[in-house]
Scaffold this motif. Structure first.
Motif, PDB file in Angstrom:
ATOM      1  N   HIS A   1       5.466  -9.574   2.781  1.00 22.46           N
ATOM      2  CA  HIS A   1       5.587  -8.115   2.591  1.00 22.46           C
ATOM      3  C   HIS A   1       6.131  -7.844   1.192  1.00 22.46           C
ATOM      4  O   HIS A   1       6.796  -8.695   0.590  1.00 22.46           O
ATOM      5  CB  HIS A   1       6.486  -7.489   3.667  1.00 22.46           C
ATOM      6  CG  HIS A   1       7.932  -7.792   3.484  1.00 22.46           C
ATOM      7  ND1 HIS A   1       8.509  -8.941   3.971  1.00 22.46           N
ATOM      8  CD2 HIS A   1       8.929  -7.116   2.839  1.00 22.46           C
ATOM      9  CE1 HIS A   1       9.792  -8.964   3.642  1.00 22.46           C
ATOM     10  NE2 HIS A   1      10.066  -7.877   2.969  1.00 22.46           N
ATOM     11  N   ARG A   2       5.805  -6.681   0.678  1.00 24.57           N
ATOM     12  CA  ARG A   2       6.255  -6.337  -0.676  1.00 24.57           C
ATOM     13  C   ARG A   2       7.770  -6.325  -0.743  1.00 24.57           C
ATOM     14  O   ARG A   2       8.439  -5.831   0.154  1.00 24.57           O
ATOM     15  CB  ARG A   2       5.736  -4.951  -1.068  1.00 24.57           C
ATOM     16  CG  ARG A   2       4.297  -4.955  -1.509  1.00 24.57           C
ATOM     17  CD  ARG A   2       3.914  -3.574  -1.966  1.00 24.57           C
ATOM     18  NE  ARG A   2       2.504  -3.494  -2.315  1.00 24.57           N
ATOM     19  CZ  ARG A   2       1.928  -2.369  -2.718  1.00 24.57           C
ATOM     20  NH1 ARG A   2       2.625  -1.242  -2.797  1.00 24.57           N
ATOM     21  NH2 ARG A   2       0.653  -2.366  -3.042  1.00 24.57           N
ATOM     22  N   GLN A   3       8.270  -6.831  -1.839  1.00 19.40           N
ATOM     23  CA  GLN A   3       9.726  -6.848  -2.056  1.00 19.40           C
ATOM     24  C   GLN A   3      10.037  -6.094  -3.325  1.00 19.40           C
ATOM     25  O   GLN A   3       9.282  -6.175  -4.304  1.00 19.40           O
ATOM     26  CB  GLN A   3      10.226  -8.287  -2.211  1.00 19.40           C
ATOM     27  CG  GLN A   3      10.040  -9.101  -0.945  1.00 19.40           C
ATOM     28  CD  GLN A   3      10.724 -10.452  -1.068  1.00 19.40           C
ATOM     29  OE1 GLN A   3      11.595 -10.637  -1.914  1.00 19.40           O
ATOM     30  NE2 GLN A   3      10.355 -11.380  -0.218  1.00 19.40           N
ATOM     31  N   GLU A   4      11.131  -5.398  -3.320  1.00 17.26           N
ATOM     32  CA  GLU A   4      11.560  -4.688  -4.535  1.00 17.26           C
ATOM     33  C   GLU A   4      12.129  -5.723  -5.511  1.00 17.26           C
ATOM     34  O   GLU A   4      12.777  -6.691  -5.091  1.00 17.26           O
ATOM     35  CB  GLU A   4      12.640  -3.664  -4.196  1.00 17.26           C
ATOM     36  CG  GLU A   4      12.126  -2.436  -3.451  1.00 17.26           C
ATOM     37  CD  GLU A   4      11.140  -1.592  -4.264  1.00 17.26           C
ATOM     38  OE1 GLU A   4      11.302  -1.507  -5.503  1.00 17.26           O
ATOM     39  OE2 GLU A   4      10.194  -1.047  -3.653  1.00 17.26           O
ATOM     40  N   PRO A   5      11.907  -5.537  -6.787  1.00 15.28           N
ATOM     41  CA  PRO A   5      12.521  -6.432  -7.768  1.00 15.28           C
ATOM     42  C   PRO A   5      14.032  -6.209  -7.813  1.00 15.28           C
ATOM     43  O   PRO A   5      14.526  -5.214  -7.263  1.00 15.28           O
ATOM     44  CB  PRO A   5      11.864  -6.021  -9.084  1.00 15.28           C
ATOM     45  CG  PRO A   5      11.429  -4.626  -8.867  1.00 15.28           C
ATOM     46  CD  PRO A   5      11.117  -4.486  -7.411  1.00 15.28           C
TER      47      PRO A   5
END
Lengths: 173, 111, 184
Positions: free
Chosen positions: B18-22
């Protein structure tokens, strides 16, 4: 989000900051899931947005922007992956397995899967990341990577098979 | 592995990827790198003034003309210097041969 | 005297200007030049001399001498070995200098050194209108032609410059003699 800056000339900082915030998770995650290295992923993501700043006025729509970001990010990931290979940096397979915490099995499983994804051949990795991170169907992946749909499908199948085998092997050890 | 298991594996894969925030402050860091590299907006607003544009064009014309004139002068000076060197060489050879003549004449006179 | 091979722009420029060299150097010199170790060819017509004189700031005498000349022509060939040229290469020049206006002011033939040095002066109406020097040495052949109103007095003004001897004074009276010939 429409690109509001094309007609007025150079992008204002505030507009550009909005673009970065809107797409940073996608770009960062593509790089992270490809390389399995947060530091390198942030560096690549920053570079992608710096490049975007130079070309933002050439992009015609938000769809165009997203596909541009995906393409540039993946190209940079491939370059970085090959650079690492040349420099014989420690391969992901050579690193020790994460220690399974008793409390959060899911987290451990996800980390292990991410590591396994990062060991796939680069084209399979791209297909898997676009399929399961970006939720693209094979047709969209084929369009994004400029390869036939059937190739995407076969690579997806082979990649999943390899992942299952590797996951099984890890489980057994 | 049945379909249920297969779905489970893909579901886990999807969750894992799943997309992760930097890391926090990513945008600020991007903008900070952007500042020194940002190209100057072009054309400059003041260049829209016709008089300034004409002045700039005139200055450019004068600079080109002056450059051309200086180049011509420098070329002429180099040609002149080459001609002078040729004269010097010719007169040196003349002098050497006259010296030879003088030495022979003196030698005969002394005898 | 060590000289370098010159194929300089001035020669090209002079060729473009088609300088009227009154004494022609025979074509055989071109073939000799191919054999020579060092070749100097200087051909400067009046226009080039006047141009060059503008850049001769150091000495007024030099400047004056150069600017009043109609041309300076120097052809010098230096060979590695002796006997590369013959009399037939020099005779055509001597023939041109046999006219009544050309007088020998110095004519030295040294058999021991195998050298011939001849200095000619062109006299018209008791006025010096040019000077020629023809020097044959075992390994060197030189012809110098200074075209224009030049007198030995002008050269004595340049005494010390360019190696021109200080005491090479030949009076106008002496120059009017038909020949001042010294032969060994």
């Amino acid at each position: 989000m429409a690109l509001s800056t094309t007609a007025e000339g150079p992008t204002r900082t505030s507009d550009f900051a909005e673009l970065v915030e809107a797409h940073q998770a996608m770009v960062f995650s593509l790089a992270y899931h490809f390389l399995h290295d947060r530091t390198a992923a942030e560096e690549i993501a920053q570079d992608v947005f710096l490049e975007l700043h130079l070309h933002v006025n050439e992009l015609e729509s938000s769809e165009h922007l997203i596909s541009w970001l995906r393409r540039v990010a993946l190209n940079r990931c491939i370059d970085e992956g090959r650079r690492r290979k040349r420099r014989r940096e420690a391969q992901i397979e050579e690193l020790p397995e994460p220690i399974a915490p008793a409390a959060n099995v899911d987290q451990w499983t996800h980390e292990r899967l991410r590591r396994l994804v990062a060991t796939l051949p680069e084209h399979m990795r791209m297909v898997i990341v676009l399929r399961y991170q970006e939720d693209l169907d094979p047709e969209d992946i084929a369009a994004a990577l400029h390869i036939p749909v059937n190739t995407v499908k076969s690579q997806l199948q082979r990649a999943l098979q390899m992942l299952r085998e590797k996951a099984g092997a890890v489980k057994r050890t | 592995m049945d379909h249920r298991q297969e779905d489970q594996f893909e579901y886990q894969l999807k969750s894992a990827l799943h997309r992760q925030e930097p890391p926090n402050g990513f945008t600020v860091r991007v903008l900070a790198r952007l500042e020194p590299a940002r190209p100057e907006p072009w054309p400059q607003p003041w260049l829209h003034l016709p008089s300034l544009r004409w002045a700039l064009a005139c200055a450019l014309g004068i600079a080109v003309f002056a450059g051309g004139w200086m180049f011509q002068q420098e070329r002429r000076r180099a040609e002149g210097e080459a001609a002078r060197q040729q004269v010097m060489l010719a007169l040196r050879i003349t002098g050497a041969k006259m010296q030879l003549a003088e030495a022979r004449v003196r030698h005969l006179s002394e005898r | 005297m060590k000289r370098t091979l010159l194929s300089v722009s001035i020669v090209v420029a002079a060729a473009i200007c088609a300088p009227a060299q009154t004494i022609k150097v025979p074509e055989s010199w071109d073939k000799l030049a191919a054999k020579a170790d060092d070749v100097v060819n200087v051909s400067l017509d009046k226009k080039m001399l006047q141009f060059a004189s503008k850049f001769m700031e150091e000495d007024e005498n030099e400047k004056h001498l150069v600017s009043k000349l109609n041309g300076i022509y120097v052809h010098s060939l230096e060979f590695k070995n002796e006997g590369e040229f013959t009399e037939s290469d020099v005779d055509p020049i001597r023939t041109q200098l046999q006219g009544p206006e050309w007088i020998h002011i110095v004519d030295v033939h040294n058999k021991t050194e195998r050298e011939n040095v001849v200095i000619y002066l062109k006299m018209v109406n008791n006025q010096s209108l040019g000077m020629a020097i023809l020097v044959e040495e075992p390994k060197e052949l030189t012809f110098v032609h200074l075209d224009g109103p030049i007198s030995p007095g002008d050269l004595s003004d340049l005494s010390g410059s360019f190696g021109i001897p200080k005491n090479l004074h030949v009076s106008e009276k002496e120059t009017s003699k038909p020949k001042a010939e010294i032969k060994k």
